[in-house]
Design a protein around this motif. Sequence first.
Motif, PDB file in Angstrom:
ATOM      1  N   ASN A   8      20.291 -38.268   1.541  1.00  0.00           N
ATOM      2  CA  ASN A   8      19.411 -38.099   2.688  1.00  0.00           C
ATOM      3  C   ASN A   8      18.341 -39.185   2.719  1.00  0.00           C
ATOM      4  O   ASN A   8      17.666 -39.442   1.722  1.00  0.00           O
ATOM      5  CB  ASN A   8      18.747 -36.717   2.624  1.00  0.00           C
ATOM      6  CG  ASN A   8      17.931 -36.420   3.864  1.00  0.00           C
ATOM      7  OD1 ASN A   8      18.357 -36.698   4.982  1.00  0.00           O
ATOM      8  ND2 ASN A   8      16.754 -35.855   3.678  1.00  0.00           N
ATOM      9  N   GLY A   9      18.202 -39.841   3.869  1.00  0.00           N
ATOM     10  CA  GLY A   9      17.182 -40.864   4.037  1.00  0.00           C
ATOM     11  C   GLY A   9      17.577 -42.239   3.555  1.00  0.00           C
ATOM     12  O   GLY A   9      16.767 -43.170   3.606  1.00  0.00           O
ATOM     13  N   VAL A  10      18.822 -42.398   3.081  1.00  0.00           N
ATOM     14  CA  VAL A  10      19.313 -43.683   2.578  1.00  0.00           C
ATOM     15  C   VAL A  10      20.512 -44.110   3.401  1.00  0.00           C
ATOM     16  O   VAL A  10      21.392 -43.304   3.694  1.00  0.00           O
ATOM     17  CB  VAL A  10      19.710 -43.581   1.088  1.00  0.00           C
ATOM     18  CG1 VAL A  10      20.378 -44.862   0.613  1.00  0.00           C
ATOM     19  CG2 VAL A  10      18.482 -43.281   0.241  1.00  0.00           C
ATOM     20  N   ARG A  11      20.555 -45.385   3.784  1.00  0.00           N
ATOM     21  CA  ARG A  11      21.692 -45.910   4.545  1.00  0.00           C
ATOM     22  C   ARG A  11      21.953 -47.354   4.158  1.00  0.00           C
ATOM     23  O   ARG A  11      21.129 -48.007   3.493  1.00  0.00           O
ATOM     24  CB  ARG A  11      21.432 -45.817   6.053  1.00  0.00           C
ATOM     25  CG  ARG A  11      20.259 -46.658   6.543  1.00  0.00           C
ATOM     26  CD  ARG A  11      20.216 -46.728   8.053  1.00  0.00           C
ATOM     27  NE  ARG A  11      19.027 -47.411   8.561  1.00  0.00           N
ATOM     28  CZ  ARG A  11      18.904 -48.727   8.661  1.00  0.00           C
ATOM     29  NH1 ARG A  11      19.892 -49.534   8.277  1.00  0.00           N
ATOM     30  NH2 ARG A  11      17.798 -49.273   9.148  1.00  0.00           N
ATOM     31  N   LEU A  12      23.105 -47.880   4.584  1.00  0.00           N
ATOM     32  CA  LEU A  12      23.408 -49.288   4.370  1.00  0.00           C
ATOM     33  C   LEU A  12      22.490 -50.155   5.233  1.00  0.00           C
ATOM     34  O   LEU A  12      22.207 -49.822   6.390  1.00  0.00           O
ATOM     35  CB  LEU A  12      24.865 -49.581   4.730  1.00  0.00           C
ATOM     36  CG  LEU A  12      25.944 -48.965   3.841  1.00  0.00           C
ATOM     37  CD1 LEU A  12      27.321 -49.245   4.431  1.00  0.00           C
ATOM     38  CD2 LEU A  12      25.851 -49.519   2.423  1.00  0.00           C
ATOM     39  N   ALA A  13      22.055 -51.262   4.674  1.00  0.00           N
ATOM     40  CA  ALA A  13      21.216 -52.198   5.423  1.00  0.00           C
ATOM     41  C   ALA A  13      22.077 -53.054   6.337  1.00  0.00           C
ATOM     42  O   ALA A  13      23.268 -53.283   6.083  1.00  0.00           O
ATOM     43  CB  ALA A  13      20.453 -53.096   4.454  1.00  0.00           C
ATOM     44  N   ALA A  71      15.814 -47.246   2.369  1.00  0.00           N
ATOM     45  CA  ALA A  71      15.299 -45.881   2.484  1.00  0.00           C
ATOM     46  C   ALA A  71      14.317 -45.856   3.646  1.00  0.00           C
ATOM     47  O   ALA A  71      13.549 -46.806   3.848  1.00  0.00           O
ATOM     48  CB  ALA A  71      14.597 -45.472   1.188  1.00  0.00           C
ATOM     49  N   GLU A  72      14.339 -44.771   4.416  1.00  0.00           N
ATOM     50  CA  GLU A  72      13.496 -44.677   5.607  1.00  0.00           C
ATOM     51  C   GLU A  72      12.528 -43.499   5.513  1.00  0.00           C
ATOM     52  O   GLU A  72      12.793 -42.503   4.851  1.00  0.00           O
ATOM     53  CB  GLU A  72      14.363 -44.544   6.859  1.00  0.00           C
ATOM     54  CG  GLU A  72      15.236 -45.767   7.118  1.00  0.00           C
ATOM     55  CD  GLU A  72      16.080 -45.636   8.377  1.00  0.00           C
ATOM     56  OE1 GLU A  72      16.039 -46.547   9.208  1.00  0.00           O
ATOM     57  OE2 GLU A  72      16.779 -44.606   8.502  1.00  0.00           O
TER      58      GLU A  72
END
Length: 271
Positions: A8-13, A71-72
Amino acid sequence: MMPVPSINGVRLATLNDLHRISIVAAAAFFWSPTFRFQRPRYREFPADTVASYRTEYENAIQDPAFVVLVAEDILQPDEAEHVYEALRFACPSSCAGKKGIVGVCSFKLKPGSCYVSHLQPAGYNDLRCGPRSEYRKRDQCPEAVEIYEAVTSRPKSLHLANKMRLSTLAVLPMYWRRGHATRLVNFCTQLADLDEALLGISATPQGALVAAKVGFEECEIVRVKKMPRHEGQANGDPCDAADAVLWIGVRPPGSRPSSNGHASRSESPIS
């Protein structure tokens, strides 16, 4: 389809994230003695520092053997107050209240990994034609960079060669102690377990705290003594007169977290 961790809250850049990523990296790595050792003129040339990280992550995003994560969080209006003065120009308050990037992590897959080229952002090739940032390296001391590489290259090669490697981890200071670094590292360790990979790391002592929490075992501590000219440049800022210390560790697949791991001041940086 190969399994991929979901945090949760992490994605590929993506390449569209590069401007924000470069600011996050510059603000976070400022707290590392390595930053001050290699970049004694960071106050004079902050744009060069930002450009250096933009180039580094641009190359990593486009390399099939690397993975870059972000992370956002909800951006705060006063985040500029938590970065060093020369960098504050790059932290506009206009984005406050919106979701944005507050952390970044990059890692290199093990040689022959089945995940090579499978963890790049969709459509990244469409963005490759964009102009590259010019990095003039005016913030760096070439002699310091050369000394650092000479001292650290042998232990890095000895302990980290032919392994999956966690290369960088950085969280903007305003957002420390919110779990962003832990979430980014958890993605890496979960993928390492899926790939049955030994995961290596070279980190600052602060970053080593994050590593210990997720099962990294210490291999060696490397100290790079500050140069004589650095003595006269210390002005009371954190780390300005400090030696550069590198903690090298390895995590076997499926390792349990160390009971000695702590979360205090562990958000950043790893480099």
